[in-house]
Enzyme design. Structure first.
Site, PDB file in Angstrom:
ATOM      1  N   TYR A  76       0.836  -1.209   0.000  1.00 44.64           N
ATOM      2  CA  TYR A  76       0.000   0.000   0.000  1.00 44.64           C
ATOM      3  C   TYR A  76       0.866   1.252   0.000  1.00 44.64           C
ATOM      4  O   TYR A  76       0.592   2.218  -0.689  1.00 44.64           O
ATOM      5  CB  TYR A  76      -0.938   0.022   1.212  1.00 44.64           C
ATOM      6  CG  TYR A  76      -1.969   1.115   1.092  1.00 44.64           C
ATOM      7  CD1 TYR A  76      -3.189   0.879   0.453  1.00 44.64           C
ATOM      8  CD2 TYR A  76      -1.711   2.401   1.562  1.00 44.64           C
ATOM      9  CE1 TYR A  76      -4.122   1.892   0.296  1.00 44.64           C
ATOM     10  CE2 TYR A  76      -2.645   3.424   1.397  1.00 44.64           C
ATOM     11  CZ  TYR A  76      -3.849   3.160   0.766  1.00 44.64           C
ATOM     12  OH  TYR A  76      -4.771   4.160   0.604  1.00 44.64           O
ATOM     13  N   PHE A 128      -7.242  21.842 -24.552  1.00 43.39           N
ATOM     14  CA  PHE A 128      -7.549  20.425 -24.647  1.00 43.39           C
ATOM     15  C   PHE A 128      -8.760  20.176 -23.747  1.00 43.39           C
ATOM     16  O   PHE A 128      -8.885  20.791 -22.693  1.00 43.39           O
ATOM     17  CB  PHE A 128      -6.368  19.534 -24.240  1.00 43.39           C
ATOM     18  CG  PHE A 128      -6.713  18.085 -24.435  1.00 43.39           C
ATOM     19  CD1 PHE A 128      -6.781  17.552 -25.710  1.00 43.39           C
ATOM     20  CD2 PHE A 128      -7.046  17.272 -23.360  1.00 43.39           C
ATOM     21  CE1 PHE A 128      -7.172  16.233 -25.906  1.00 43.39           C
ATOM     22  CE2 PHE A 128      -7.437  15.953 -23.546  1.00 43.39           C
ATOM     23  CZ  PHE A 128      -7.493  15.430 -24.835  1.00 43.39           C
ATOM     24  N   THR A 129      -9.629  19.255 -24.164  1.00 46.07           N
ATOM     25  CA  THR A 129     -10.928  19.078 -23.503  1.00 46.07           C
ATOM     26  C   THR A 129     -10.830  18.956 -21.977  1.00 46.07           C
ATOM     27  O   THR A 129     -11.377  19.781 -21.253  1.00 46.07           O
ATOM     28  CB  THR A 129     -11.644  17.836 -24.070  1.00 46.07           C
ATOM     29  OG1 THR A 129     -10.727  16.739 -24.037  1.00 46.07           O
ATOM     30  CG2 THR A 129     -12.085  18.057 -25.511  1.00 46.07           C
ATOM     31  N   ASP A 219       1.933  20.496 -20.462  1.00 45.44           N
ATOM     32  CA  ASP A 219       1.163  19.279 -20.762  1.00 45.44           C
ATOM     33  C   ASP A 219       2.077  18.431 -21.642  1.00 45.44           C
ATOM     34  O   ASP A 219       2.222  18.678 -22.844  1.00 45.44           O
ATOM     35  CB  ASP A 219      -0.143  19.625 -21.475  1.00 45.44           C
ATOM     36  CG  ASP A 219      -0.993  18.388 -21.759  1.00 45.44           C
ATOM     37  OD1 ASP A 219      -0.421  17.269 -21.792  1.00 45.44           O
ATOM     38  OD2 ASP A 219      -2.202  18.524 -21.968  1.00 45.44           O
ATOM     39  N   LYS A 262      -0.254   7.939 -23.684  1.00 41.02           N
ATOM     40  CA  LYS A 262       0.176   8.321 -25.028  1.00 41.02           C
ATOM     41  C   LYS A 262       1.671   7.995 -25.180  1.00 41.02           C
ATOM     42  O   LYS A 262       2.027   6.838 -25.326  1.00 41.02           O
ATOM     43  CB  LYS A 262      -0.107   9.806 -25.273  1.00 41.02           C
ATOM     44  CG  LYS A 262      -1.559  10.245 -25.499  1.00 41.02           C
ATOM     45  CD  LYS A 262      -2.567   9.872 -24.488  1.00 41.02           C
ATOM     46  CE  LYS A 262      -3.918  10.486 -24.638  1.00 41.02           C
ATOM     47  NZ  LYS A 262      -4.183  11.702 -23.934  1.00 41.02           N
ATOM     48  N   ARG A 386     -13.901  15.012 -36.275  1.00 44.94           N
ATOM     49  CA  ARG A 386     -13.512  16.197 -35.511  1.00 44.94           C
ATOM     50  C   ARG A 386     -14.006  17.396 -36.301  1.00 44.94           C
ATOM     51  O   ARG A 386     -13.282  17.979 -37.096  1.00 44.94           O
ATOM     52  CB  ARG A 386     -11.981  16.263 -35.331  1.00 44.94           C
ATOM     53  CG  ARG A 386     -11.468  15.549 -34.097  1.00 44.94           C
ATOM     54  CD  ARG A 386     -11.887  16.245 -32.814  1.00 44.94           C
ATOM     55  NE  ARG A 386     -11.353  15.583 -31.631  1.00 44.94           N
ATOM     56  CZ  ARG A 386     -12.075  15.269 -30.549  1.00 44.94           C
ATOM     57  NH1 ARG A 386     -13.369  15.498 -30.519  1.00 44.94           N
ATOM     58  NH2 ARG A 386     -11.516  14.726 -29.498  1.00 44.94           N
ATOM     59  N   PHE A 452     -20.790  14.069 -29.616  1.00 42.71           N
ATOM     60  CA  PHE A 452     -20.113  13.212 -30.610  1.00 42.71           C
ATOM     61  C   PHE A 452     -19.973  11.767 -30.144  1.00 42.71           C
ATOM     62  O   PHE A 452     -19.918  10.852 -30.949  1.00 42.71           O
ATOM     63  CB  PHE A 452     -18.742  13.793 -30.991  1.00 42.71           C
ATOM     64  CG  PHE A 452     -17.769  13.937 -29.859  1.00 42.71           C
ATOM     65  CD1 PHE A 452     -17.801  15.056 -29.031  1.00 42.71           C
ATOM     66  CD2 PHE A 452     -16.810  12.971 -29.617  1.00 42.71           C
ATOM     67  CE1 PHE A 452     -16.906  15.197 -27.981  1.00 42.71           C
ATOM     68  CE2 PHE A 452     -15.902  13.099 -28.571  1.00 42.71           C
ATOM     69  CZ  PHE A 452     -15.956  14.216 -27.751  1.00 42.71           C
TER      70      PHE A 452
HETATM   71  C1  LIG Z   1      -5.200  12.574 -23.386  1.00 44.18           C
HETATM   72  C2  LIG Z   1      -4.767  13.932 -23.050  1.00 44.18           C
HETATM   73  C3  LIG Z   1      -4.981  14.477 -21.767  1.00 44.18           C
HETATM   74  C4  LIG Z   1      -5.798  13.773 -20.697  1.00 44.18           C
HETATM   75  O1  LIG Z   1      -5.221  12.587 -20.311  1.00 44.18           O
HETATM   76  P1  LIG Z   1      -6.064  11.293 -19.850  1.00 44.18           P
HETATM   77  O2  LIG Z   1      -4.997  10.301 -19.554  1.00 44.18           O
HETATM   78  O3  LIG Z   1      -6.932  10.908 -21.024  1.00 44.18           O
HETATM   79  O4  LIG Z   1      -6.851  11.667 -18.661  1.00 44.18           O
HETATM   80  C5  LIG Z   1      -4.484  15.737 -21.507  1.00 44.18           C
HETATM   81  N1  LIG Z   1      -3.840  16.442 -22.451  1.00 44.18           N
HETATM   82  C6  LIG Z   1      -3.637  15.966 -23.696  1.00 44.18           C
HETATM   83  C7  LIG Z   1      -2.925  16.794 -24.698  1.00 44.18           C
HETATM   84  C8  LIG Z   1      -4.098  14.697 -24.044  1.00 44.18           C
HETATM   85  O5  LIG Z   1      -3.917  14.242 -25.288  1.00 44.18           O
END
Ligand SMILES: *Cc1c(COP(=O)(O)O)cnc(C)c1O
Length: 461
Positions: A76, A128-129, A219, A262, A386, A452
């Site tokens: 843990y 970014f979303t 980011d 990613k 998109r 979407f």
């Molecule tokens: C995917 C992504 C995120 C968010 O990450 P998650 O692992 O999906 O929560 C943030 N910024 C960028 C540019 C991304 O492509």
């Protein structure tokens, strides 16, 4: 006459295990599409041949990463995999303090809560979303300060991810630096099609923000892909390794949020990394509320081990050359067939311009959504829209009508072969050949939020 010899790159790995995928008939695909309301998000993965919906969490792990999974220390507190990950983040990226999180948005939540006060302004190189949503939920307002070229699908500017320092300066003058807790700087800007930021722009940004006492938060979801473009395109970097370039990028920033799904070659995971002890202290306390103890942050020990190993592999020169090389290979094939795509080709996918592909279909008959459905019908390749469907509606109920109406072909890392890329390009070209016969669609079901994902359509007769 002999053909001139060119020297090709190839994948720096060989295949040890394969995952079988289903080959479907046109009739099966027609039925699957109807059941999915012509929305590729609603297709079952089992009905998909080549899946280009996203590059998130879809990478193939190496034998070393899988071996690392067996070294999971599921204590843990104080798991040895956490200390390994911490060491790798320090070595590869140079950030001092690490908080693991279940994925990128977990890190965004914690960081936004710590740094943003109600009424703050957060400038960034395109939204970014999830990032913007967490900034807004913390009481801030996002302001786009990316250069104008990023919004133009025709511009071939090599660093379309750059920040326009004049736009930033205007915001600082208007609101005052004390209202701006940090600049939200992304490498390989996702929503611009994986377009890079240059090292020069980063240095200038650093100089400017230092003068005004503003942090830069990175980011770093696709930092290695960005580093590759710097190596290929920016003066003075051709002889530097990807690892050196990645570390230099990070050195101009104060902290980072990472979606390891990613670049870092894992199926789940992320982290927050900072250089500031005070921010770390607060984050280490807050992570317990939202993710888990600060030495696991919602991840199993084995996941942290796979991430630590994946980060090391992600900055290999041969790896990134093959990764981006595959994307460029597909893009160039599309261009050869005359298919209109966004240029320059980005790091993680190809974006087909549906307005140019289907000029006879008005935007309110969903050309990009239609094209994604037609490509699936042709070959079982899954892409995503998109465009106007993704953009949603304004507060007054009118549709946003984005300038860009695109179909995204995102390439998972180390998953598909060059032969798959050929099949994708040939299928798109075949649809392009019969483009004049394609009719648009109408929306027959529209969810209220992020439509979407779940909207349904019908073909116009
Ligand atoms: C995917 C992504 C995120 C968010 O990450 P998650 O692992 O999906 O929560 C943030 N910024 C960028 C540019 C991304 O492509």
């Amino acid at each position: 006459m002999n053909k001139p010899i060119k020297r090709s790159w190839a994948e720096p790995y060989k295949i040890k295990m394969v995952e079988l995928i289903k080959m479907t008939s046109p009739a099966e695909r027609r039925k699957a599409l109807q059941e999915a309301g012509y929305n590729t998000f609603l297709l079952k993965s089992a009905d998909v041949y080549i899946d280009l919906l996203t590059d998130s969490g879809t990478s193939a792990m190496s034998d070393r990463q899988w071996a690392g999974m067996m070294l999971g220390d599921e204590a843990y507190a104080g798991s040895r995999n956490f200390y390994h990950l911490e060491e790798v983040v320090k070595d590869v990226y140079g950030y001092k303090y690490l908080i693991p999180t279940h994925q990128g948005r977990g890190a965004e939540n914690i960081l936004s809560k710590i740094l943003i006060k109600k009424g703050d302004i957060i400038p960034g190189n395109m939204y970014f979303t999830t990032t913007r949503l967490h900034q807004e939920l913390a009481g801030g307002k996002f302001e786009d300060v990316i250069i104008d070229e990023a919004h133009d699908s025709e511009s071939e500017y090599p660093f379309k991810g750059n920040i326009d320092l004049e736009k930033l300066d205007k915001l600082v003058k208007k609101h005052g630096a004390e209202k701006i807790p940090y600049v939200s700087m992304a490498t390989s800007v996702n929503m611009a099609g994986g377009q890079p930021i240059s090292m020069q722009n980063l240095k200038d940004l650093r100089k400017y923000t230092k003068k005004h006492g503003i942090r830069v938060i990175h980011d770093m979801t696709r930092v290695a892909e960005n580093a590759y473009f710097i190596q290929q395109r920016e003066k003075g970097y051709a002889d530097k390794t990807i690892k050196e370039i990645v570390k230099e990028i990070c050195s101009y920033t104060d902290g980072a949020t990472m979606s390891a799904k990613k670049d870092a070659l894992v199926n789940i995971g992320g982290f927050l990394a900072v250089n500031d002890w005070d921010v770390f202290e607060e984050a280490r306390n807050m992570v317990v509320v939202y993710e888990g103890l600060h030495t696991y942050g919602g991840l199993a020990g084995r996941d942290m081990e796979a991430m630590a190993i994946g980060i090391g592999e992600s900055v290999g020169d041969d790896h990134i050359k093959a990764r981006v090389g595959q994307v460029i290979y597909l893009g160039e094939k599309m261009i050869e067939y005359g298919v209109p795509i966004v240029k320059p080709i980005g790091g993680h996918g190809i974006f087909v311009d549906a307005k140019q592909f289907l000029p006879h279909i008005p935007q309110d008959m969903y050309p990009a959504q239609t094209l994604a459905a037609e490509i699936y019908q042709d070959s079982g390749v899954r892409t995503m829209e998109r465009g106007i469907v993704s953009a949603g509606r304004k507060a007054n109920g009118d549709n946003y009508c984005p300038k860009l109406e695109l179909v995204r072909f995102t390439i998972p890392r180390r998953v598909y072969t060059q032969a798959h890329m050929d099949v994708i390009a040939e299928s798109t070209a075949r649809v392009f050949e019969r483009r004049e016969k394609i009719k648009g669609m109408k929306m027959i079901y529209e969810p209220k939020y992020l439509r979407f994902f779940q909207a349904r359509f019908e073909k116009i007769k």
